[in-house]
Structures are given as C-alpha cells and as structure tokens.
Scaffold this active site. Structure first.
Site, short mmCIF file in Angstrom:
data_model
loop_
_atom_site.label_atom_id
_atom_site.label_comp_id
_atom_site.label_asym_id
_atom_site.label_seq_id
_atom_site.Cartn_x
_atom_site.Cartn_y
_atom_site.Cartn_z
N ARG A 1 37.55 75.08 -34.23
CA ARG A 1 37.11 74.75 -35.59
C ARG A 1 37.09 73.24 -35.83
O ARG A 1 36.24 72.73 -36.56
CB ARG A 1 38.02 75.44 -36.61
CG ARG A 1 37.74 76.94 -36.70
CD ARG A 1 38.69 77.63 -37.64
NE ARG A 1 38.32 79.03 -37.83
CZ ARG A 1 39.08 79.94 -38.41
NH1 ARG A 1 40.28 79.59 -38.87
NH2 ARG A 1 38.68 81.17 -38.54
N LYS B 1 38.64 101.52 -38.04
CA LYS B 1 38.49 102.45 -39.17
C LYS B 1 37.14 102.33 -39.86
O LYS B 1 36.65 101.24 -40.10
CB LYS B 1 39.60 102.18 -40.20
CG LYS B 1 41.00 102.46 -39.70
CD LYS B 1 42.03 102.21 -40.80
CE LYS B 1 43.43 102.54 -40.33
NZ LYS B 1 44.42 102.31 -41.41
N GLY C 1 36.72 88.33 -35.09
CA GLY C 1 37.69 87.87 -34.09
C GLY C 1 37.64 88.60 -32.77
O GLY C 1 37.62 87.98 -31.69
N GLY D 1 35.78 86.94 -42.46
CA GLY D 1 35.55 87.66 -43.72
C GLY D 1 34.19 87.36 -44.32
O GLY D 1 33.52 88.24 -44.86
#
Length: 397
Positions: free
Chosen positions: A41, A198, A351, A374
């Site tokens: 980053r 999930k 990730g 996100g």
C-alpha cells in the site's frame, strides 16, 4: 463516471505552489515490534505523492492505521514506521506531524506526513467542524485511498465537500476506470467468480451480479449451498441450509436471462478439515454423509477454465477451494491460470483472492488488482461508494 483527476490538474500546471492534501491508504500490516511486514500500500501511494512533488506542490499526506481510539494516542497507532518506509522509498525526509488539525507548516516542494487521521475526534462520524478544518489546510484535496472509498468519514468525504478543489488521485482513478470497464461497459461474455465460506456474506453481491453477468461461478462454502439447492448431497460440508431458497432464486434469475450458474459435476472431498487429510475425487452426486467438500473436481475445473478462457470480462472474488491446503488447491490454481491465459479484461479483489494470485505468481497476468477489500465488495453489490458520489458532485459544480 465524471470526476476531476489530479493528473489532469498537474498536467495543466494548476498544482505548482498549491497546498495539496492527499488521503492515502497506508494501513499496512506490522509485527509485534511495529515493523512493517508488507509495504504494497505504501508503494501504491508513490505515484500520487511523486506527481504532487514534481508539480511543485506543498504536500501533506495522511492515512488511518489500525483501529485507534479517537482522541487517545498510543505509540502503536503512530504512522512513524510508515513515514520511515516512505522516506526510504522516496529517498528524501518525510517529517511526521502530530496535532495537525489546526494548522500545518509545509512549503512548496516539501512533503510531510500527518499523524493517523483516525485519532482525530469526529473522524469516523464525519463531523462537519472537523471536515471544515481539514479542508482549510489545503487548496486541493486528493482522494487516493480506494480501500476507504466505501466510508464517509471526515478525511475521505467531509473534506471533499469543503476543500476548494476535490479530485481523484491516480490510484483511485485507476480503480474507477477498472470498475467501469468490468461492470458498466463490459466486453462479453462477462464471467464472475464469487467464492467464500458463506452465502450470507455475499448474498447481495450474488443477487446484484445475477442481473448483469453471463456466467456466475460460485465456489467454497457458497457452492455447497448451491449444490444443496440443486438437490445434490453435500455430506457434512459447510453450508447455509436456510439460504437454499435464495440460492435457487439466483439460479432462476440467471436462467431467465439465458445465463447460468455452473454447478460442479465433480468435487474433492476429505473426512477431516486438515492439510494432510486424504483427498478423494468423486462425482458431485456421490458425496457421502461423512464427506467434507473442500474443492471442485478436475472435470469441473476444466469446464470452468474453458469458460474463463473464452470470456470477454472476468470479475474474480474468492478462491473456489481450500487453496491453503495443497491437496485442495487444484481448482483454484486451474481457474487462476485460466484467468492469466485469457485475453479477457480481468479485475480481482479481496484478501484471499490476492493471496491466491501471489501463490500462483500471476499478478502480471491479471488486468487489474483492486486495492480495496470492503470497497470492492460494495461495488460488486451495485452500491455507489461515498467517495465516488462526492467527487462526482464536486466535478458537476
């Protein structure tokens, strides 16, 4: 998406002598001793910082780091290690400034790092008083932190409302361009891979993509719920039986458009969730009651790989098996190498996806790797990110 780009301002000579405030994403991992363990980053922030310095600006850069308590500084929250690493990469001093909200001394050609912006009271709630103070520090605000683009905070959204000029840095602009290419104006067939443990965590993404993509490849625990929805046995595999109807609705929505959710025809199973557990390849219809499905089988992987090689655009979020265990990594590796070999425009994010890209060494073969976890998922859900929204508003005048 119509936004003002910092690169255009720099090229037009509108940056020299200006105070430029760059919101970067320098939230890097550190070990227990505070040493940076991975600096991707920081390296990603360099083009924007160099662009500002080369244009003759007085440059301030800040970021969040970790999850500090607002108004309470601890050494672990400090950007000091980041400033040190940035100085090494730039080959110049990068002074770290604390208590900077009420004023910063920086001259044209200079660069300073402003201490962890999440230490400022009101940052996360986008306090207007704080936002106005941040905006008063600069002539040009540059948002270059896609990883925070889904958060409306004082240093990402509020400052963009009140700064004299608000624009996108090169990293954020590249994300916007890649997302537009992949989702707004895709070359077809458009194939999406959505995998994870999930269905519940990615149900809205699946529903949004079901209205857009030509093929929706599901993997991991999500695939088990789709297998169950198709009446196939899954043994004691991870699943969400209460979401079977939602999975069927996604399949039906795709079919109604002439698209498809390819269901695995074979799988790799084990009796235990262990790296050294014996692996068995079997037809999807032959899963035993005590089996765990830990990967797609070679026949399924080959079918999906052919689909990916023929794609026009690929969106990839998540490995299709437990790729950390070599015995259950074949499916993910096969799909990764098919993406690398495809002529399609490919965008990948998340990730675990980045870990798979690194494991198989295909970074240079993926068209665009998203820096935001996100934020990338919210884009896939079809949400308008706050950072995009405010920059569009400012560009519209």
């Amino acid at each position: 998406m119509k936004i003002l780009r910092f690169s255009d301002l720099a090229a037009a000579g509108q940056v020299a002598g200006r105070r430029v405030f760059i919101r970067a994403d320098l939230n890097v991992p550190q070990d227990d001793a505070g040493r940076i363990t991975e600096d991707t980053r920081i390296r990603a922030s360099l083009p924007c910082i160099r662009m500002a310095l080369d244009a003759g600006a007085a440059v301030m850069v800040t970021s969040h780091l970790g999850r500090p308590t607002e108004g309470r500084f601890t050494p672990a929250d400090s950007l000091a290690p980041v400033a040190t690493r940035l100085a090494e990469l730039l080959g110049r001093p990068v002074p770290l400034v604390a208590d900077w909200v009420d004023g910063v001394q920086v001259e044209p050609g200079q660069l300073v790092m402003l201490e962890n912006c999440r230490l400022n009271k009101g940052e996360k709630k986008n306090d207007e008083t704080l936002a106005r103070k941040l905006a008063a520090l600069c002539d040009i605000f540059v948002h270059d932190a896609f990883g925070t683009a889904h958060r409306a905070e004082a240093s990402t959204y509020g400052i963009a409302r009140f700064a004299p000029v608000a624009c996108a840095g090169p990293l954020l602009a590249a994300e916007i361009d890649a997302i537009t290419t992949a989702l707004a104006q895709p070359k077809r067939p458009l194939v999406a891979i959505v995998a994870g443990a999930k269905v519940s965590t990615k149900l809205t993404i699946l529903q949004a993509l079901a209205a857009k993509v030509d093929q929706l490849i599901v993997g991991g625990g999500i695939a088990n719920t789709f297998l169950l929805a198709e009446g196939l046995p899954i043994g004691k595999s991870l699943t969400e039986a209460d979401l079977v109807e939602e999975a069927r609705a996604v399949i039906a929505a795709m079919k109604a458009r002439g698209a498809a959710v390819p269901i695995p025809v074979d799988v790799v199973t084990a009796k235990e969730f262990k790296a050294d557990a014996p692996a068995s390849v079997k037809p999807a219809a032959a899963v035993a009651a005590d089996d765990l499905i830990l990967d797609i089988g070679p026949q399924s992987a080959a079918q999906l790989a052919a689909m990916l090689r023929a794609a026009g655009t690929i969106v990839w979020n998540g490995p299709v098996g437990v790729f950390e265990f070599d015995a259950f990594a074949h499916g993910t590796e096969t799909l990764a190498r098919a993406i690398a070999a495809s002529d399609a425009f490919s965008i990948a994010g998340g990730g675990d996806t980045l870990a798979a890209i690194a494991k198989y060494g295909i970074k240079d073969e993926v068209s665009y790797i998203s820096t935001g976890g996100g934020a990338f998922l919210e884009v896939l859900e079809g949400k308008t990110l706050p950072a995009f929204e405010i920059l569009e508003q400012r560009a519209a005048g």
